[in-house]
Design an enzyme around this catalytic site. Structure first.
Site, PDB file in Angstrom:
ATOM      1  N   ALA A 250       0.828  -1.220   0.000  1.00 58.67           N
ATOM      2  CA  ALA A 250       0.000   0.000   0.000  1.00 58.67           C
ATOM      3  C   ALA A 250       0.855   1.260   0.000  1.00 58.67           C
ATOM      4  O   ALA A 250       1.904   1.273   0.653  1.00 58.67           O
ATOM      5  CB  ALA A 250      -0.898  -0.020   1.221  1.00 58.67           C
ATOM      6  N   GLY A 252       0.163   1.262  -3.269  1.00 60.24           N
ATOM      7  CA  GLY A 252      -0.008   0.471  -4.482  1.00 60.24           C
ATOM      8  C   GLY A 252       0.729   0.968  -5.721  1.00 60.24           C
ATOM      9  O   GLY A 252       0.515   0.430  -6.805  1.00 60.24           O
ATOM     10  N   ASP A 269      -0.552  -6.338   2.344  1.00 59.34           N
ATOM     11  CA  ASP A 269      -0.196  -5.256   3.285  1.00 59.34           C
ATOM     12  C   ASP A 269      -0.946  -5.517   4.583  1.00 59.34           C
ATOM     13  O   ASP A 269      -2.032  -6.082   4.590  1.00 59.34           O
ATOM     14  CB  ASP A 269      -0.579  -3.885   2.718  1.00 59.34           C
ATOM     15  CG  ASP A 269       0.197  -2.743   3.387  1.00 59.34           C
ATOM     16  OD1 ASP A 269       1.168  -2.255   2.784  1.00 59.34           O
ATOM     17  OD2 ASP A 269      -0.163  -2.351   4.519  1.00 59.34           O
ATOM     18  N   ASP A 295      -0.144  -9.687   7.946  1.00 63.97           N
ATOM     19  CA  ASP A 295       1.227  -9.382   8.332  1.00 63.97           C
ATOM     20  C   ASP A 295       2.154 -10.130   7.356  1.00 63.97           C
ATOM     21  O   ASP A 295       1.967 -11.334   7.140  1.00 63.97           O
ATOM     22  CB  ASP A 295       1.444  -9.881   9.773  1.00 63.97           C
ATOM     23  CG  ASP A 295       2.791  -9.467  10.333  1.00 63.97           C
ATOM     24  OD1 ASP A 295       3.750  -9.334   9.546  1.00 63.97           O
ATOM     25  OD2 ASP A 295       2.876  -9.271  11.552  1.00 63.97           O
ATOM     26  N   CYS A 364      12.869   3.459   1.434  1.00 62.14           N
ATOM     27  CA  CYS A 364      13.019   4.900   1.129  1.00 62.14           C
ATOM     28  C   CYS A 364      13.728   5.549   2.310  1.00 62.14           C
ATOM     29  O   CYS A 364      13.190   6.394   3.003  1.00 62.14           O
ATOM     30  CB  CYS A 364      11.662   5.546   0.860  1.00 62.14           C
ATOM     31  SG  CYS A 364      10.450   5.314   2.166  1.00 62.14           S
TER      32      CYS A 364
HETATM   33  C1  LIG Z   1       6.996   1.893   2.199  1.00 66.75           C
HETATM   34  S1  LIG Z   1       5.318   1.523   2.394  1.00 66.75           S
HETATM   35  C2  LIG Z   1       4.961   0.660   0.916  1.00 66.75           C
HETATM   36  C3  LIG Z   1       4.754   1.531  -0.297  1.00 66.75           C
HETATM   37  C4  LIG Z   1       4.255   0.734  -1.487  1.00 66.75           C
HETATM   38  N1  LIG Z   1       5.128  -0.369  -1.816  1.00 66.75           N
HETATM   39  C5  LIG Z   1       4.078   1.593  -2.717  1.00 66.75           C
HETATM   40  O1  LIG Z   1       4.960   1.606  -3.585  1.00 66.75           O
HETATM   41  O2  LIG Z   1       3.037   2.230  -2.861  1.00 66.75           O
HETATM   42  C6  LIG Z   1       5.399   0.242   3.567  1.00 66.75           C
HETATM   43  C7  LIG Z   1       4.102  -0.504   3.775  1.00 66.75           C
HETATM   44  O3  LIG Z   1       4.381  -1.583   4.672  1.00 66.75           O
HETATM   45  C8  LIG Z   1       3.194  -1.876   5.365  1.00 66.75           C
HETATM   46  N2  LIG Z   1       3.564  -2.714   6.525  1.00 66.75           N
HETATM   47  C9  LIG Z   1       4.119  -2.336   7.697  1.00 66.75           C
HETATM   48  N3  LIG Z   1       4.324  -3.415   8.474  1.00 66.75           N
HETATM   49  C10 LIG Z   1       3.894  -4.492   7.784  1.00 66.75           C
HETATM   50  C11 LIG Z   1       3.832  -5.878   8.049  1.00 66.75           C
HETATM   51  N4  LIG Z   1       4.278  -6.396   9.209  1.00 66.75           N
HETATM   52  N5  LIG Z   1       3.319  -6.681   7.105  1.00 66.75           N
HETATM   53  C12 LIG Z   1       2.860  -6.187   5.925  1.00 66.75           C
HETATM   54  N6  LIG Z   1       2.882  -4.882   5.623  1.00 66.75           N
HETATM   55  C13 LIG Z   1       3.408  -4.048   6.532  1.00 66.75           C
HETATM   56  C14 LIG Z   1       2.618  -0.522   5.695  1.00 66.75           C
HETATM   57  O4  LIG Z   1       1.227  -0.616   5.938  1.00 66.75           O
HETATM   58  C15 LIG Z   1       2.962   0.271   4.428  1.00 66.75           C
HETATM   59  O5  LIG Z   1       1.856   0.308   3.581  1.00 66.75           O
END
Ligand SMILES: C[S@@+](CC[C@H](N)C(=O)[O-])C[C@H]1O[C@@H](n2cnc3c(N)ncnc32)[C@H](O)[C@@H]1O
Length: 430
Positions: A250, A252, A269, A295, A364
């Site tokens: 997310a 996305g 996510d 998770d 990032c």
């Molecule tokens: C850097 S953002 C991702 C951005 C996305 N890849 C994009 O390009 O739009 C990191 C994401 O990791 C998710 N996140 C955090 N802990 C997580 C976990 N334990 N399992 C899955 N997702 C996780 C967060 O909800 C967040 O949406």
């Protein structure tokens, strides 16, 4: 409740901006959280936009505002009064607002803040001097320095000169970058949107626009995504029909890039709220992916993947140009937890890959521990080898000494910079 129209013009927006500054600087909340909690909801739309813009600019310019204030006071005032002054200084020196309105509002805000009458007098005296001398001083004052929890780490990863160049990039903010659903049509869309076609394939718009009104938005021909962020999904080199997992998906941006290749994409996510954005984005662009709210450490293991993109949660220190609140709202105390989570996520991702499968790991971040160190140790733990996919527009300076790309906000300085990132493509042994 509606706004009180008997208030002097601009006071509502300024008071709300000070409230946002206090939330970030005193309560250590992120701006996005404060805005999401509805602190500006009572304002008219124009005041809401102004309050948000003023708070963002003041956070970006905080270091310079403090230098100017320090020239005209014997001792820096307490935080509540200081934030009112900072806002006013930025309005005078950056926004070019008329001094009488700015000074009157600041005096008014001081009185309402419950500070002693002395503070209202101080605001009056200081800001009158700033109005005449501040704008000339401003261009010679260096940009805000990164905070103590972050700056030494950035100097260690790059060097002092690059850290300063990154601080300059933070001050400049970020243009609007666009990723196309069909990158073969880049020239057509660059012309339609009045955008620059960047060497890596993204488009860049460096003017203020109403995004939803731009050509191609409604039909889902593109989405907003920083040019550096867009390189990670290209690095995975997903092919039509491949089974691909986007492990932290997310909102996305990368899921859409992967889905646009024709791969069979699962987007996972942990956050249901953020996953709703993925769904909305996929709907608008007409792209498809299977959505899983879970998770990442418990990702279903009934399928093995050809390729996995892991855009792991991190300090987000590469995005300070867009989020100038971040250095103040965070203090580095949660970093160790993040480092451990990133390593666990890499281990899970490797376990979900077919033998010979590909993993792109990216963050990032401007921290070695969230990038280069994670990659190096994961390669040693799992016998992963680096793949170097052919990518358009990559400059030799961007290559990291441990493999992959180390991108800095200071790169492309003359065309508006990019977010800071580390990214690497790895192969699991056969
Ligand atoms: C850097 S953002 C991702 C951005 C996305 N890849 C994009 O390009 O739009 C990191 C994401 O990791 C998710 N996140 C955090 N802990 C997580 C976990 N334990 N399992 C899955 N997702 C996780 C967060 O909800 C967040 O949406």
């Amino acid at each position: 409740m509606t706004q009180d129209h008997t208030q002097p013009s601009g006071l509502h927006a300024r008071r709300a901006a000070v409230q946002l500054l206090r939330g970030v600087l005193e309560e250590k909340e992120q701006l996005s959280v404060l805005l999401g909690s509805g602190v500006l909801d009572r304002l008219e739309p124009a005041d809401r936009a102004r309050a948000q813009r003023l708070a963002t600019t003041t956070l970006r310019e905080l270091g310079r505002a403090d230098v100017v204030i320090s020239q005209f006071v014997e001792k820096m005032p307490p935080e509540v009064a200081l934030n009112i002054l900072r806002l006013a200084v930025v309005e005078l020196c950056v926004e070019g607002e008329a001094p009488h309105g700015v000074v009157d509002s600041a005096v008014n805000l001081m009185k309402r803040s419950g500070r002693s009458p002395r503070m209202a007098g101080l605001a009056n005296a200081v800001l009158r001097k700033v109005a005449t001398e501040g704008p000339q001083m401003w261009p010679d004052i260096p940009p805000s320095r990164m905070p103590k929890w972050l700056r030494p780490r950035v100097v260690h990863l790059f060097d002092e000169a690059t850290a300063q160049a990154i601080e300059t990039a933070h001050l400049a903010g970020a243009p609007l970058d666009i990723t196309l659903r069909d990158e073969d049509k880049a020239e057509h869309w660059a012309e339609q949107l009045g955008a620059e076609l960047l060497p890596t394939g993204s488009l860049r718009i460096d003017r203020s626009v109403q995004v939803t009104e731009l050509p191609g938005f409604a039909e889902g021909a593109w989405w907003i995504q920083d040019a550096a962020a867009a390189i990670a999904a290209r690095m995975l080199n997903a092919q039509k029909g491949e089974v691909v997992l986007d492990m932290c998906a997310a909102p996305g941006g990368k899921t859409m890039q992967l889905a646009a290749t024709g791969a069979d994409v699962t987007a996972l996510d942990i956050s249901p709220e953020r996953m709703a954005w993925v769904e909305e984005n996929l709907q608008r662009t007409g792209l498809t992916a299977k959505l899983v709210i879970e998770d990442a450490l418990n990702a279903p293991d009934d399928v093995l993947y050809d390729a996995i993109l892991l855009d792991a949660p991190c300090s987000a220190t590469g995005t300070i140009r867009r989020h100038p609140d971040l250095p103040y709202a965070k203090d580095g105390t949660q970093l160790n937890e993040l480092f451990a989570l990133q390593a666990d996520m890499i281990d899970t991702a490797v376990s979900l890959l077919k033998p010979g499968g590909r993993l792109v790991f990216c963050t990032c971040s401007l921290l070695f521990d969230e990038g280069e160190r994670q990659a190096k140790t994961a390669m040693a733990r799992h016998g992963l080898t680096e793949i170097e996919p052919e990518l358009k527009g990559i400059e030799s300076e961007w290559r990291s000494r441990v493999g992959g790309l180390r991108l800095s906000p200071s790169y492309w300085a003359d065309r508006g910079g990019m977010d800071g990132f580390f990214m690497i493509a790895l192969r699991k042994p056969e």
